[in-house]
Design a protein around this motif. Structure first.
Motif, mmCIF file in Angstrom:
data_model
loop_
_atom_site.group_PDB
_atom_site.id
_atom_site.type_symbol
_atom_site.label_atom_id
_atom_site.label_comp_id
_atom_site.label_asym_id
_atom_site.label_seq_id
_atom_site.Cartn_x
_atom_site.Cartn_y
_atom_site.Cartn_z
ATOM 1 N N GLU A 53 -1.472 -1.935 -3.070
ATOM 2 C CA GLU A 53 -0.449 -2.311 -2.093
ATOM 3 C C GLU A 53 -1.116 -3.150 -1.011
ATOM 4 N N VAL A 54 -0.612 -4.342 -0.799
ATOM 5 C CA VAL A 54 -1.158 -5.245 0.222
ATOM 6 C C VAL A 54 -0.287 -5.164 1.465
ATOM 7 N N GLY A 55 -0.917 -4.983 2.613
ATOM 8 C CA GLY A 55 -0.191 -4.929 3.869
ATOM 9 C C GLY A 55 0.670 -3.692 4.013
ATOM 10 N N PRO A 56 0.111 -2.496 3.871
ATOM 11 C CA PRO A 56 0.922 -1.283 3.981
ATOM 12 C C PRO A 56 1.487 -1.037 5.368
ATOM 13 N N GLY A 57 0.896 -1.669 6.364
ATOM 14 C CA GLY A 57 1.433 -1.537 7.717
ATOM 15 C C GLY A 57 1.421 -0.106 8.202
ATOM 16 N N LEU A 81 -4.004 -0.300 11.989
ATOM 17 C CA LEU A 81 -3.117 0.208 10.947
ATOM 18 C C LEU A 81 -3.905 0.826 9.792
ATOM 19 N N ALA A 82 -5.005 0.187 9.415
ATOM 20 C CA ALA A 82 -5.840 0.726 8.341
ATOM 21 C C ALA A 82 -6.394 2.096 8.721
ATOM 22 N N GLY A 83 -6.806 2.233 9.962
ATOM 23 C CA GLY A 83 -7.370 3.493 10.407
ATOM 24 C C GLY A 83 -6.353 4.614 10.506
ATOM 25 N N ALA A 84 -5.100 4.258 10.791
ATOM 26 C CA ALA A 84 -4.061 5.270 10.990
ATOM 27 C C ALA A 84 -3.390 5.720 9.706
ATOM 28 N N LEU A 85 -3.462 4.916 8.650
ATOM 29 C CA LEU A 85 -2.687 5.211 7.432
ATOM 30 C C LEU A 85 -3.033 6.556 6.786
ATOM 31 N N PRO A 86 -4.308 6.930 6.644
ATOM 32 C CA PRO A 86 -4.589 8.240 6.030
ATOM 33 C C PRO A 86 -3.949 9.401 6.788
ATOM 34 N N ASP A 87 -3.944 9.343 8.110
ATOM 35 C CA ASP A 87 -3.336 10.410 8.898
ATOM 36 C C ASP A 87 -1.827 10.444 8.696
ATOM 37 N N GLY A 95 -0.594 16.746 0.341
ATOM 38 C CA GLY A 95 -1.303 16.762 -0.925
ATOM 39 C C GLY A 95 -1.552 15.406 -1.546
ATOM 40 N N ALA A 96 -0.984 14.349 -0.960
ATOM 41 C CA ALA A 96 -1.122 13.021 -1.566
ATOM 42 C C ALA A 96 -2.291 12.222 -1.017
ATOM 43 N N ALA A 97 -2.857 12.658 0.089
ATOM 44 C CA ALA A 97 -3.904 11.873 0.745
ATOM 45 C C ALA A 97 -5.111 11.637 -0.162
ATOM 46 N N ALA A 98 -5.397 12.572 -1.051
ATOM 47 C CA ALA A 98 -6.552 12.425 -1.939
ATOM 48 C C ALA A 98 -6.365 11.305 -2.946
ATOM 49 N N ARG A 99 -5.126 10.878 -3.146
ATOM 50 C CA ARG A 99 -4.845 9.813 -4.121
ATOM 51 C C ARG A 99 -4.653 8.460 -3.447
ATOM 52 N N LEU A 100 -5.054 8.379 -2.184
ATOM 53 C CA LEU A 100 -4.970 7.123 -1.429
ATOM 54 C C LEU A 100 -6.352 6.684 -1.002
ATOM 55 N N ARG A 101 -6.636 5.399 -1.189
ATOM 56 C CA ARG A 101 -7.845 4.812 -0.611
ATOM 57 C C ARG A 101 -7.432 3.579 0.182
ATOM 58 N N VAL A 102 -7.824 3.551 1.431
ATOM 59 C CA VAL A 102 -7.481 2.432 2.305
ATOM 60 C C VAL A 102 -8.666 1.477 2.384
ATOM 61 N N HIS A 103 -8.401 0.220 2.144
ATOM 62 C CA HIS A 103 -9.427 -0.822 2.209
ATOM 63 C C HIS A 103 -9.139 -1.700 3.420
#
Length: 289
Positions: A53-57, A81-87, A95-103
């Motif tokens: 996903e590009v530009g998740p905002g 925005l990149a720093g805030a997305l995992p939170d 339970g979904a955070a483990a399946r997300l990687r933010v670049h």
């Protein structure tokens, strides 16, 4: 699909982060959960899919994607925005955070190595209007594992990406996307589902990867012919390709050899025909460059 962000949540999150959408980054955040559900459904994703996903905002679409897929690579250029997305994901998608990687990266510079673990199979994104076409083409070129996608872009851009030969809006984006994939329109999106509200409609473009034309010439050479053919749309191909071929007579020879009328115009040719012209030049015919 639960925990999606509505208008109130979007504004509260933006205020907490001190974020104001910027035109420079093409930021228009989706705040309508029904639109997110519609995009995810139209993407036709499977549980085994790995999405880029590009530009998740602020995370509206990310939250819609995570429950139904194996993994999401979110590529975000804005450091806040990149720093805030995992939170955000941890708060709204338990339970979904483990399946997300933010670049934290520019999508136009992302490489296959950056997204190798695991390699993406689908592109699903609300793309910034100002870089939509370059991003799609770059990712298709860079990520051979990418098999399909659904992107939201400006309606005018969607029309160009999905146009076929003979269409008034058929041009460079149409041909170059056709090199990689079969594309189709997948619906219109009104401005009022975004914050801030853009002054144009958006459109959904779905694509499925296919093999490029078999020519034996590099993609770069074919795209050089495409760029030359559309640099002066009103000219015949004999004239438009003169600079590329080394003169109008040589351009005409290339066209005839490829089975194309030299008086035709670029908007009438398929990607396969552009590839045939490039192949003639690569074969070292007299006068070819």
């Amino acid at each position: 699909m639960t925990g999606l962000l509505g208008p109130a949540e979007i504004r509260e999150l933006a205020a907490r982060l001190g974020v104001a959408p910027t035109k420079r980054l093409g930021q228009n955040f989706v705040h309508d959960p029904n639109t997110v559900r519609r995009i995810v459904a139209a993407a036709g994703l499977a549980a085994a899919d790995v999405v880029v996903e590009v530009g998740p905002g602020l995370g509206s679409l990310t939250l819609g994607l995570l429950p139904g897929v194996h993994h999401v690579h979110a590529v975000e250029i804005d450091p806040v925005l990149a720093g805030a997305l995992p939170d955000t994901v941890a708060r709204h998608a338990d339970g979904a955070a483990a399946r997300l990687r933010v670049h934290r990266a520019d999508a136009l510079r992302i490489t296959a190595a950056d997204l190798a673990d695991p390699p993406p199979t689908a592109l699903v994104a609300n793309l910034p209007y100002n870089v939509a076409v370059p991003v799609v083409l770059h990712l298709l070129a860079e990520l051979p594992s990418l098999r399909r996608g659904l992107v939201m872009v400006q309606k005018e851009v969607a029309d160009r990406l999905t146009a076929g030969p003979g269409s008034r809006v058929y041009g460079i984006p149409s041909v170059k996307l056709a090199w990689y994939a079969e594309a189709r329109t997948a619906g219109r999106v009104p401005p009022n589902v975004f914050w801030p509200v853009p002054n144009v409609d958006s459109g959904l473009v779905a694509f499925t990867r296919r093999d490029p034309p078999v020519t034996g010439v590099p993609r770069k050479r074919v795209f050089e012919v495409v760029d030359a053919a559309f640099a002066q749309r009103r000219k015949t191909l004999r004239a438009a390709l003169a600079g590329w071929a080394g003169g109008p007579d040589r351009a005409a020879a290339a066209l005839v050899a490829a089975g194309i009328d030299p008086t035709a115009r670029g908007e009438s040719l398929t990607v396969g025909q552009f590839a045939a012209i490039a192949a003639w030049a690569a074969a070292g015919r007299p006068g070819a460059q």
